[in-house]
Design an enzyme around this catalytic site. Structure first.
Site, short mmCIF file in Angstrom:
data_model
loop_
_atom_site.label_atom_id
_atom_site.label_comp_id
_atom_site.label_asym_id
_atom_site.label_seq_id
_atom_site.Cartn_x
_atom_site.Cartn_y
_atom_site.Cartn_z
N LYS B 84 0.82 -1.22 0.00
CA LYS B 84 0.00 0.00 0.00
C LYS B 84 0.85 1.26 0.00
O LYS B 84 1.85 1.34 0.72
CB LYS B 84 -0.88 0.04 1.26
CG LYS B 84 -1.99 -1.00 1.31
CD LYS B 84 -2.78 -0.84 2.61
CE LYS B 84 -3.72 -2.00 2.87
NZ LYS B 84 -4.85 -2.05 1.94
N GLY B 217 -14.04 -5.16 5.77
CA GLY B 217 -14.96 -5.69 6.77
C GLY B 217 -15.31 -7.16 6.60
O GLY B 217 -16.14 -7.68 7.34
N GLY B 238 -8.57 -8.29 5.15
CA GLY B 238 -7.52 -7.55 5.84
C GLY B 238 -7.29 -8.14 7.21
O GLY B 238 -6.58 -9.12 7.38
N SER B 239 -7.95 -7.55 8.20
CA SER B 239 -7.73 -7.98 9.59
C SER B 239 -8.43 -9.30 9.89
O SER B 239 -8.12 -9.97 10.87
CB SER B 239 -8.27 -6.90 10.52
OG SER B 239 -7.93 -5.62 10.04
#
Lengths: 196, 297
Positions: B84, B217, B238-239
């Site tokens: 990123k 999300g 992502g997380s």
């Protein structure tokens, strides 16, 4: 003609659109049972390690070997070609091992080194617009495997019997000649193979 | 024989993006996590110092990751590696290209470097992915050269609601454009502040000219399958993986769910016994300043 496109991951939709434009009835193959009644199957580009893992998990290895042994044809592009090979340089990732060749993944480097080029192909009167995207090369091929195209002396298109493998992506172009070649000369309709 | 080989063309960049379709791109912060992601069947990894949930928790300015850390991940796996840069920070992008990353995410997860302009992505050989909340934003980014679009969603929350909102909005707007008369397209382009030729492409083809992924999300296999049903070409997680109780199992399950999104029997099977999902934050509980999706335009 009934053609399947292996739809576990990757650019399967582009193959589908090209095959439909050539008049094929197309099945997206996500489980081995979807192979039934297909004259040909295309392995699309994508991530070979991802597709290979899903192949193993959903019992595709034996099913595809059976499919081929029973007269099925396969056209494998880029990541697909890796899955078809007997030998993958420096990797023990899952594969079918149907086509006797040694492939090298990412042979031209990383994405910034990916390129397009007009390619001379045996049997085509004009060059083919070839897109090489983190492409593999067919470093060496076994006996009876016909080399149909090379780039910079490296093998990038090869055929043996009902198997066709390319390093590049004909499905990302508007050029249908290699798909036509597959349908007309590599796929053997059941009626014909029964005579042979 | 002379050989003409052209690198970095639009077709080479977009064609590469097409290869990720039907796959899962996973955030990783160490070479070990990258190997876990690869073994689980990720089509690519996103190398970063902190996952969005931690960026959110820590606050402060979030920037491009240390090149050493990125190179460590590039060397650890055979699959493509993304990284990123901040919105508008074309020097961070130049550094990432020089490091040999395969894709750059000009990302709202990092603190924006420019409030007015995004990176001119045509200047680069490496392809870019950018976030968007609606069709106009997606077409502006493609106009700047993005080879791939993803929903912004709301990163680091584990709440899929914003990704769903953005996906439904983009797909709904595409259907609306498709239903227009040709003489209505210029007004549509004006209203959504999007390049006319790209609006025309959407009208003629019923889709974006580049792949469109879900992000922001996604935390469960069912979330991934939901996004595929809504017309997304693949997912970024992502997380959701490495902030969960059993990352290996969850990563494998999300990969399978993305392929078999249309087969509830497979989804039921892969969703079993995955351990704790990431804890998560409800998007409705965030203040406007805490939302990342509003960064960029």
């Amino acid at each position: 003609m009934n053609i399947g496109v292996l739809a576990l991951q990757g650019a399967f939709r582009e193959h589908r659109i090209m095959l439909e434009s050539l008049g094929c009835i197309v099945t997206e193959v996500r489980l081995p049972k979807h192979l039934e009644g297909l004259d040909g199957v295309i392995f699309p580009g994508g991530e070979s390690t991802t597709i290979g893992k899903l192949m193993v998990h959903y019992d595709f290895i034996a099913a595809l070997r059976d499919y081929h042994a029973n007269g099925g044809a396969i056209f494998a592009t880029c990541a697909g070609a890796i899955l078809l090979a007997t030998d993958i340089v420096g990797s023990d990732q899952p594969r079918l091992g149907l086509l006797e060749m040694r492939v090298k993944r990412n042979a031209f480097g990383r994405q910034v080194d990916s390129f397009e080029t007009p390619l001379e192909v045996k049997g085509l009167s004009q060059t083919f617009p070839a897109l090489f995207i983190r492409a593999p090369i067919l470093e060496s091929v076994g006996e009876g495997v016909e080399v149909l195209a090379t780039f910079d002396s490296q093998i990038v298109l090869a055929r043996k019997g009902r198997l066709l493998a390319s390093s590049f992506h004909p499905e990302l172009t508007a050029d249908t000649r290699l798909h036509k070649f597959f349908l007309e000369q590599v796929v053997q309709p059941k009626a014909v193979s029964a005579l042979a | 024989m002379t050989m003409i080989a052209e690198t970095g063309t639009l077709q080479i960049k977009t064609g590469f993006a097409e290869m990720f379709k039907g796959g899962v791109i996973m955030d990783v912060v160490t070479p070990d996590q990258a190997r876990i992601a690869e073994d689980a069947g990720a089509t690519a990894v996103m190398a970063l110092e902190r996952v969005p949930a931690d960026i959110r928790r820590d606050g402060g300015v979030a920037r491009m990751s240390d090149p050493d850390m990125i190179v460590g991940i590039v060397e650890a796996v055979s699959i493509p590696v993304m990284a990123k840069c901040r919105i508008g920070h074309f020097v961070e992008a130049q550094i990432l290209q020089s490091l040999g990353v395969d894709f750059i995410d000009e990302s709202e997860v990092l603190t924006p470097a420019d409030n007015a302009y995004h990176v001119n992505k045509h200047d680069f050989k490496v392809p870019f992915v950018c976030g968007s909340r609606n069709l106009g934003e997606a077409l502006r980014r493609i106009g700047e050269g993005a080879a791939m679009i993803r929903t912004k969603g709301e990163p680091g929350t584990g709440d899929v609601v914003e990704a769903v909102t953005h996906a439904r909005l983009i797909m709904g707007e595409i259907r609306k454009i498709q239903g227009m008369r040709e003489d209505e397209l210029m007004a549509a382009a004006r209203d959504m502040a999007a390049p006319f030729e790209l609006v025309r492409f959407v009208w003629a083809n019923g889709k974006l000219p580049v792949p469109n992924f879900a992000a922001g999300g996604i935390a469960t296999p069912a979330d991934a399958a939901l996004m595929m049903h809504l017309g997304m070409d693949g997912v970024f997680v992502g997380s959701g993986i490495f902030k969960s109780g059993d990352p290996v199992k969850r990563a494998q399950a999300i990969v399978k769910a993305t392929t078999h999104y249309n087969d509830p029997d497979v989804l039921a099977q892969v969703s079993r016994n995955l351990g704790e999902a990431m804890v998560g934050i409800q998007v409705v509980a965030l203040t406007p300043e805490e939302k990342m999706a509003v960064r960029g335009w």
